[in-house]
Write an enzyme that holds these catalytic residues in place. Structure first.
Site, short mmCIF file in Angstrom:
data_model
loop_
_atom_site.label_atom_id
_atom_site.label_comp_id
_atom_site.label_asym_id
_atom_site.label_seq_id
_atom_site.Cartn_x
_atom_site.Cartn_y
_atom_site.Cartn_z
N ASP A 102 0.70 -1.17 -0.08
CA ASP A 102 -0.10 -0.02 -0.17
C ASP A 102 0.91 1.28 -0.07
OD1 ASP A 102 -1.80 2.04 0.71
OD2 ASP A 102 -3.13 0.45 1.30
N SER A 150 -7.12 4.23 -1.24
CA SER A 150 -7.02 2.77 -1.11
C SER A 150 -8.28 1.94 -1.25
CB SER A 150 -6.40 2.26 0.40
OG SER A 150 -5.06 2.98 0.55
N ASP A 201 -9.37 -2.13 7.58
CA ASP A 201 -9.13 -1.03 6.73
C ASP A 201 -9.40 -1.59 5.26
OD1 ASP A 201 -7.98 1.36 6.16
OD2 ASP A 201 -6.12 0.78 6.54
N GLU A 344 -0.92 -8.06 2.74
CA GLU A 344 -0.79 -6.35 2.61
C GLU A 344 0.35 -5.88 3.28
OE1 GLU A 344 -3.19 -2.33 2.17
OE2 GLU A 344 -3.47 -3.69 3.91
N ASP A 349 2.14 2.79 3.11
CA ASP A 349 1.44 3.85 2.89
C ASP A 349 1.64 4.72 4.18
OD1 ASP A 349 -0.86 5.36 1.67
OD2 ASP A 349 -1.90 4.68 3.63
N HIS A 353 2.46 8.77 4.40
CA HIS A 353 1.54 9.98 4.95
C HIS A 353 2.24 10.56 5.77
CE1 HIS A 353 -2.41 9.06 3.07
NE2 HIS A 353 -2.17 7.74 3.05
N ASP A 392 -1.40 0.05 -4.81
CA ASP A 392 -2.69 0.66 -5.11
C ASP A 392 -2.46 2.09 -5.53
OD1 ASP A 392 -1.91 1.31 -2.63
OD2 ASP A 392 -3.85 1.11 -1.65
N HIS A 393 -1.41 2.58 -5.30
CA HIS A 393 -1.01 3.90 -5.46
C HIS A 393 0.46 4.16 -4.87
CE1 HIS A 393 -1.78 4.99 -1.29
NE2 HIS A 393 -3.13 4.15 -1.59
N HIS A 497 -1.84 11.29 -1.25
CA HIS A 497 -1.45 10.11 -2.26
C HIS A 497 -0.91 10.84 -3.60
CE1 HIS A 497 -4.15 6.84 -0.26
NE2 HIS A 497 -3.20 7.03 0.51
#
Ligand SMILES: *[C@@H]1O[C@H](CO)[C@@H](O)[C@H](O)[C@H]1NC(C)=O
Ligand SMILES: *[C@@H]1O[C@H](CO)[C@@H](O)[C@H](O)[C@H]1NC(C)=O
Ligand SMILES: [Zn+2]
Ligand SMILES: [Zn+2]
Length: 608
Positions: A102, A150, A201, A344, A349, A353, A392-393, A497
């Site tokens: 992620d 996400s 999540d 995952e 991620d 952030h 995912d990004h 993101h």
């Protein structure tokens, strides 16, 4: 005397005109002028007849060849030869492991690779395990934004459909879409979800539940343990997020009601473990019983950089992955179908952030180890299988290079700074929050904390003040992360993101042939279903046709009477956001480019 030719010739008949066009075209192709003399015209007549006949025959031939080729291609695709490349589409029993990193963009790999080489004294050609398995790239936009969240990102993988940011396996019209995990479960595969964040999540949620908005984590928890229109679809769950399973009468709960979802899971047959002792009792997977619910943290499992000193409390991603593989493999030993497992690396991620490069390199290394463990498993397992991994990004707009001053920048970044940090910015901020108030010499305390947690000895007075001042415009975790990033000369463009394409990896090129090259993220989802030979469309139909289904008391939420195009009520998906929320069509420029100070409602990584 030059012969007179009319400047404006009478309009030629359509037949002549098409011959003329063919002639002009021929001239363009051959570079010769078209013939315009009287003598040339007589010769030209037969030439035109010949050309016309040639063009006619060639056209017929092209059509015939195209039709035959199309037919052959379809045939090849339907028996899996063309699209599946040299290995062909697998037949018989098979396993599929899908890994999601992620928020991991291409730059995360570069940063982590250099970090690993420095800290482990490796040569420049020593790369990550992931680097050796790169296959393609994925385009990540959602139906509502060029930058996905996400939820929409995972819906593209689980349902092979684009949806809006926030959607948990529901389509833009707020109807549920069948997921690859559900379809696999219905087809007799065993299924599993292994994550380092809350199991409620967005990413794990998208495989085994459906709600209109990712925030409905209580409902997600219920669906994951079997209060689901299709019954229980997940056999193995490992991760964090215990708080959404516990009644609001307990301290650890973050539920809005007093339902005990752990008790419901047990009634549904789940064995339940919630700590390292419980995990170790699985004996690496040898002593496990399915279905299994393992919730090892109240919310997130700590970042790897912090977890490694609490190994007696939390299992690592690699440990969970290895056990899950062993458990699912044993459970399918005597069955016709294999298993589908989603793993995952959730908190890459979160480090993005938080703009925390030291936390991120350790998250990526932990993910790389888990990836290697899966590759090892597939190499040794007697059942054929494939591992596909993607993100995912990207998160953070990470840059390996950061201009710190007005003078021309140096060409360097310093992984040694990350290596000197022993904890995450999140950890340091928590320490600060726990202790600063009681300290009489706050500056000395903060300097000591910076030294111990981040390995930073040279904090400036501004940095110290920013950490002590409770009204400073940035939260302490951002200040800690910035202290590390600047010294390492690592850059970030956002705490959110970004829209950059992300990498696709696979255990072998041959087994994931259709995913070579650049793909829409939904094509990754299509591949998963295709590999398992399961029908997402049929699962969608079953979900949408299931009788109105709701377990939760929905009276507490606004009833907007949401209906799909079929006019059916999908109240169990929760409030579909209301009228003012856009689910399709791109956002536009609002003229909002000015610097804004961090207000009361700092998002600060709340929604990933
Ligand atoms: C706990 O949940 C019940 C409903 O199940 C609700 O009535 C009650 O107000 C909740 N308590 C708290 C403290 O949120
Ligand atoms: C890492 O820490 C050591 C010991 O404090 C120090 O000598 C070194 O300069 C630090 N490295 C970097 C890149 O900050
Ligand atoms: Zn994400
Ligand atoms: Zn995120």
């Amino acid at each position: 005397m030059p012969r007179e030719e009319p400047l404006l010739a009478p309009r030629p008949s359509s037949e002549q005109s098409s011959i003329r066009n063919a002639e002009e075209e021929d001239a363009l192709l051959t570079g010769e002028r078209t013939i315009r003399t009287e003598r040339g015209r007589r010769w030209g007549f037969w030439r035109e007849v010949g050309l016309f006949a040639w063009a006619f025959i060639a056209t017929i031939a092209v059509i015939v060849i195209a039709v035959v080729y199309q037919h052959e291609t379809n045939r090849a695709q339907s028996d899996g030869r063309h699209s599946w490349g040299p290995g062909g589409k697998p037949t018989g029993k098979r396993n599929l492991v899908f890994m999601v990193s992620d928020g991991m963009g291409p730059t995360s790999l570069t940063m982590t690779r250099s970090y690993k080489q420095l800290t482990q004294g490796l040569p420049i050609d020593d790369v990550l395990v992931l680097d050796k398995h790169i296959l393609g790239t994925s385009r990540t936009r959602s139906s509502s934004s060029l930058i996905t969240d996400s939820a929409a990102g995972a819906t593209a993988f689980s349902c092979a459909s684009k949806s809006y940011n926030g959607a948990i396996s529901v389509l833009p019209d707020h109807s549920p879409c069948g997921t690859v995990l559900e379809a696999a479960s219905l087809a007799g595969y065993k299924t599993g979800l292994v994550v380092t964040t809350r199991i409620t999540d967005a990413t794990p949620a998208c495989f085994a539940s459906h709600v209109n908005l990712r925030q409905y984590e209580d409902r997600i928890a219920e669906q994951e343990i079997g209060e689901h229109p299709l019954g229980r679809v997940v056999d193995l769950i490992m991760g964090g997020g215990r708080c959404h399973f516990l009644p609001n009468t307990t301290d650890e709960s973050c539920r809005g009601d007093d339902r005990d979802i752990v008790a419901v899971a047990k009634e549904n047959g789940f064995s339940y473990i919630d700590d390292r002792k419980g995990f170790d009792s699985l004996n690496g997977g040898a002593d496990a019983k399915l279905p299994l619910l393992g919730l090892f943290a109240e919310k997130d499992i700590p970042y790897e950089i912090d977890r490694r000193t609490q190994n007696d409390v939390y299992p690592s991603l690699e440990e969970m992955a290895r056990s899950a593989l062993k458990i699912l493999s044993a459970a399918t030993q005597d069955s016709e179908q294999g298993f589908f497992l989603m793993i995952e690396g959730s908190r890459i991620d979160h480090a993005g952030h938080g703009n925390d490069p030291a936390a991120q390199v350790n998250e990526v290394l932990a993910y790389d180890k888990a990836f290697a463990a899966v590759v090892d498993f597939l190499n040794e397992d007697s059942t054929q299988g494939v591992l596909v991994a993607t993100s995912d990004h990207e998160t953070g707009g990470l840059a390996v290079g950061h201009q710190l001053h007005i003078t021309y920048p140096e060409y360097l970044w310093l992984p040694g700074v990350l290596a000197n940090a022993t904890h995450s910015a999140e950890f340091a901020a928590q320490e600060l929050a726990n202790h600063l108030d009681q300290e009489s010499d706050k500056e000395a305390y903060v300097r000591n904390l910076l030294r111990k947690a981040l390995g930073v000895e040279d904090a400036s007075q501004e940095e110290i003040d920013a950490l002590i001042d409770s009204h400073y415009e940035l939260p302490p975790s951002y200040v800690f992360a910035d202290i590390i990033s600047r010294r390492a000369q690592i850059g970030w463009s956002t705490h959110g993101h970004t829209g950059v394409d992300v990498n696709i990896y696979a255990s072998s090129t041959k087994d994931a042939w259709p995913l070579q090259g650049n793909h829409e993220n939904t094509e990754v989802g299509s591949f998963l279903a295709n590999y398992l030979d399961v029908d997402i469309g049929a699962t969608t139909k079953r979900l949408q046709e299931s009788e109105f289904w709701s377990y939760s008391d929905s009276s507490s939420e606004v009833d907007t009477g949401a209906t799909s195009e079929m006019g059916k009520s999908f109240d169990w998906l929760g409030n579909p956001l209301g009228e003012d929320v856009r689910t399709e069509g791109l956002d536009t420029y609002h003229g909002d480019y000015k610097k804004r100070s961090l207000g009361e409602q700092c998002g600060c990584g709340a929604v990933h």
